[in-house]
Design a protein around this motif. Structure first.
Motif, mmCIF file in Angstrom:
data_model
loop_
_atom_site.group_PDB
_atom_site.id
_atom_site.type_symbol
_atom_site.label_atom_id
_atom_site.label_comp_id
_atom_site.label_asym_id
_atom_site.label_seq_id
_atom_site.Cartn_x
_atom_site.Cartn_y
_atom_site.Cartn_z
ATOM 1 N N PHE A 100 4.622 -10.797 4.536
ATOM 2 C CA PHE A 100 4.144 -10.172 3.305
ATOM 3 C C PHE A 100 2.834 -9.430 3.545
ATOM 4 N N LEU A 101 1.924 -10.038 4.296
ATOM 5 C CA LEU A 101 0.650 -9.388 4.610
ATOM 6 C C LEU A 101 0.877 -8.141 5.460
ATOM 7 N N TRP A 102 1.792 -8.224 6.397
ATOM 8 C CA TRP A 102 2.124 -7.083 7.260
ATOM 9 C C TRP A 102 2.586 -5.893 6.416
ATOM 10 N N MET A 103 3.514 -6.152 5.493
ATOM 11 C CA MET A 103 4.025 -5.070 4.656
ATOM 12 C C MET A 103 2.942 -4.529 3.715
ATOM 13 N N PHE A 104 2.102 -5.420 3.196
ATOM 14 C CA PHE A 104 1.003 -4.984 2.335
ATOM 15 C C PHE A 104 0.050 -4.069 3.100
ATOM 16 N N SER A 105 -0.273 -4.438 4.326
ATOM 17 C CA SER A 105 -1.213 -3.637 5.119
ATOM 18 C C SER A 105 -0.643 -2.248 5.413
ATOM 19 N N LEU A 140 6.376 -3.632 -0.902
ATOM 20 C CA LEU A 140 4.935 -3.409 -0.780
ATOM 21 C C LEU A 140 4.607 -2.116 -0.031
ATOM 22 N N ILE A 141 5.574 -1.601 0.706
ATOM 23 C CA ILE A 141 5.348 -0.324 1.389
ATOM 24 C C ILE A 141 5.116 0.788 0.370
ATOM 25 N N PHE A 142 5.656 0.605 -0.825
ATOM 26 C CA PHE A 142 5.545 1.631 -1.865
ATOM 27 C C PHE A 142 4.520 1.245 -2.926
ATOM 28 N N ILE A 143 3.617 0.354 -2.588
ATOM 29 C CA ILE A 143 2.602 -0.120 -3.527
ATOM 30 C C ILE A 143 1.770 1.061 -4.025
ATOM 31 N N ASP A 144 1.469 1.049 -5.323
ATOM 32 C CA ASP A 144 0.765 2.177 -5.940
ATOM 33 C C ASP A 144 -0.228 1.635 -6.964
ATOM 34 N N MET A 145 -1.505 1.615 -6.600
ATOM 35 C CA MET A 145 -2.540 1.165 -7.527
ATOM 36 C C MET A 145 -3.883 1.757 -7.117
ATOM 37 N N PRO A 146 -4.876 1.706 -8.008
ATOM 38 C CA PRO A 146 -6.176 2.288 -7.683
ATOM 39 C C PRO A 146 -6.767 1.692 -6.406
ATOM 40 N N LYS A 147 -7.522 2.518 -5.710
ATOM 41 C CA LYS A 147 -8.125 2.075 -4.454
ATOM 42 C C LYS A 147 -9.015 0.843 -4.659
ATOM 43 N N SER A 148 -9.665 0.759 -5.808
ATOM 44 C CA SER A 148 -10.545 -0.379 -6.093
ATOM 45 C C SER A 148 -9.774 -1.695 -6.117
ATOM 46 N N TYR A 149 -8.490 -1.646 -6.473
ATOM 47 C CA TYR A 149 -7.660 -2.853 -6.494
ATOM 48 C C TYR A 149 -7.401 -3.348 -5.065
ATOM 49 N N PHE A 150 -7.156 -2.403 -4.162
ATOM 50 C CA PHE A 150 -6.977 -2.783 -2.756
ATOM 51 C C PHE A 150 -8.234 -3.460 -2.216
ATOM 52 N N LEU A 151 -9.379 -2.867 -2.530
ATOM 53 C CA LEU A 151 -10.651 -3.427 -2.056
ATOM 54 C C LEU A 151 -10.894 -4.807 -2.656
ATOM 55 N N LYS A 152 -10.499 -4.989 -3.914
ATOM 56 C CA LYS A 152 -10.643 -6.293 -4.557
ATOM 57 C C LYS A 152 -9.762 -7.336 -3.871
ATOM 58 N N PHE A 154 -8.242 -2.343 8.880
ATOM 59 C CA PHE A 154 -7.686 -3.653 8.535
ATOM 60 C C PHE A 154 -6.178 -3.659 8.774
ATOM 61 N N SER A 155 -5.515 -2.616 8.331
ATOM 62 C CA SER A 155 -4.070 -2.510 8.513
ATOM 63 C C SER A 155 -3.706 -2.525 9.997
ATOM 64 N N LEU A 156 -4.467 -1.799 10.794
ATOM 65 C CA LEU A 156 -4.191 -1.736 12.228
ATOM 66 C C LEU A 156 -4.345 -3.113 12.868
ATOM 67 N N TYR A 157 -5.372 -3.853 12.469
ATOM 68 C CA TYR A 157 -5.580 -5.203 13.026
ATOM 69 C C TYR A 157 -4.365 -6.083 12.724
ATOM 70 N N ILE A 158 -3.893 -6.064 11.490
ATOM 71 C CA ILE A 158 -2.752 -6.894 11.113
ATOM 72 C C ILE A 158 -1.518 -6.503 11.925
ATOM 73 N N GLN A 159 -1.328 -5.226 12.165
ATOM 74 C CA GLN A 159 -0.176 -4.790 12.952
ATOM 75 C C GLN A 159 -0.308 -5.200 14.420
ATOM 76 N N ILE A 160 -1.516 -5.130 14.959
ATOM 77 C CA ILE A 160 -1.752 -5.615 16.320
ATOM 78 C C ILE A 160 -1.467 -7.111 16.394
ATOM 79 N N MET A 161 -1.904 -7.839 15.389
ATOM 80 C CA MET A 161 -1.647 -9.276 15.325
ATOM 81 C C MET A 161 -0.142 -9.558 15.345
#
Length: 440
Positions: A406-411, A103-115, A381-388
């Motif tokens: 999985f959520l950590w790596m996605f963020s 997931l560190i190398f995830i590659d998709m449109p920004k709209s997909y992340f927002l979805k 959002f990513s920073l919050y998950i890493q702080i968590m």
């Protein structure tokens, strides 16, 4: 997110759509039997699909401190299989980490992340309301929503839910209080990210923030409640909000007043404060000390390279840890000590380098994307998950928990993508400018 044309679907598009559907199921649907049973197969499917897409499509891997340290960490875990105290457990965790790190190398449109974040939010909201409803309707989950939390009418699940209710803890559809508290943090992360990227929250968002906070308090999980306060403080330090000191004081005062009013109508919300005031429980870290002594034994026995990732449970069992005369299988409830005991000094340094590299990268991204609302929103959002992850690791097992890992790596992957997209955009603009200069 634009609806894909079925005729134009490529292998990469299928992978991206798969992630939009799969990530919410893996990350925030709780540990009720159905999501729990399909979680691991979906994680493995994610890893396999990434390999297929990587081979046949144009996914590029950028070399930086985050990707390098992640690769070294995965390699180290893989090597530890050879000498592991519990090889089977190490193999399972190696596969889990290998799939998650794709997931560190995830590659998709920004709209997909927002979805994906929007779907996270909806699921978190549903679970939050299910927690609050459980307070007012006695044995609500087992009576009226058994088909979600216990469709097989398992006596063990019923016993565990009853045990939580007996101590005044509620988990709703999440089915377990720690899982519920983690999911509430995901919902809060989304709203905090929205506030610090926009500088304001709509009334409905303020209402939902209060709902998430109340539901989180009803789980009774102290560390996961502290994360909210710590994340808010860090965000305030990083943000460039106008009048942020005044806004901070206003938010704190309003929140305290609102919580006092809520406690008048829902007294069980105060349970979490009672746990903070329980000095004996706090000093023993919720009876975790007996678990920690086995990690100390492991560290003294395997100081340099560790005993192998995931070997704690078997080691503790072989050295006398029993719960109901059975093997303890819920790890050491201190991820830092457990990583040290299982990966040794060498592996712990690699692990901490990865954590620090990802954190610094994300903080720099927030500063970089100050003028782009969506990019800043996703970075917060990513920073919050890493702080968590950093705080929860003091008393919990987040680095061993599939959905949290999985959520950590996605963020982290989301922030990596934002930076790649920004760099590609800058490169394109430079080429256009150079072409125009050449024409002139």
């Amino acid at each position: 997110m634009n609806k894909p044309n079925l005729k134009d679907l490529t292998l990469k598009n299928i992978w991206q759509i798969f992630l939009v559907v799969t990530l919410p199921i893996i990350c925030v649907t709780g540990v009720s039997p159905i999501p729990y049973s399909i979680r691991l197969p979906l994680i493995y499917a994610t890893g396999i699909l990434f390999l297929v897409v990587f081979v046949f499509c144009d996914i590029k891997i950028r070399i930086n401190t985050v990707t390098v340290t992640s690769f070294i960490l995965i390699s180290y875990i893989g090597i530890s299989i050879i000498y592991s105290y519990d090889q089977q457990a190490t193999i399972q965790l190696f596969l889990l980490y290998a799939c998650s790190f794709t997931l560190i190398f995830i590659d998709m449109p920004k709209s997909y992340f927002l979805k994906i974040l929007s779907i996270f939010y909806v699921i978190c909201a549903v679970i939050a309301f299910s927690i609050i409803i459980s307070v007012f309707v006695q044995n609500c989950m087992l009576k009226y929503f058994w088909f979600i939390v216990n469709p097989t009418h398992s006596a063990e699940i019923s016993r565990l839910i009853g045990k939580e209710l007996a101590i005044g803890a509620y988990s709703g559809f999440a089915r377990e209080k720690a899982e519920a508290a983690y999911i509430m943090n995901v919902g809060i992360a989304i709203l905090f990210a929205k506030y610090f990227s926009d500088g304001k929250l709509a009334k409905k968002d303020l209402f939902m923030l209060l709902i998430f906070l109340v539901a989180l308090m009803l789980t009774g999980k102290r560390t996961l409640f502290v994360i909210v306060i710590a994340a808010f403080a860090v965000f305030m330090l990083l943000s460039n909000l106008k009048g942020k000191t005044f806004k901070t004081m206003s938010v704190i005062i309003i929140a305290i007043c609102a919580l006092f009013v809520i406690m008048m109508f829902i007294p069980k919300v105060a349970t979490i404060f009672e746990r903070f005031m329980d000095q004996e429980n706090v000093e023993s870290m919720g009876d975790r000390e007996p678990l920690w002594k086995y990690m100390t034994m492991m560290i003294s026995e395997f100081p340099i390279f560790g005993a192998g990732m995931g070997s704690y449970n078997q080691y503790a069992y072989d050295h006398g840890l029993r719960v109901g005369n059975k093997k303890w299988s819920y790890n050491g409830h201190n991820s830092y000590m457990q990583i040290f005991s299982e990966l040794g000094i060498v592996g712990s340094i690699i692990f901490l380098l990865f954590v620090i590299a990802a954190l610094v990268y994300t903080v720099n991204s927030i500063k970089k994307f100050r003028n782009d609302r969506n990019d800043k929103y996703m970075s917060y959002f990513s920073l919050y998950i890493q702080i968590m992850m950093i705080i929860y690791s003091l008393t919990g097992n987040p680095v061993y928990t599939r959905q949290i890992l999985f959520l950590w790596m996605f963020s982290i992957g989301m922030v990596m993508y934002l930076n790649r997209a920004s760099e590609n955009s800058m490169d394109t603009n430079r080429k256009i400018l150079n072409t125009e200069e050449h024409i002139i």
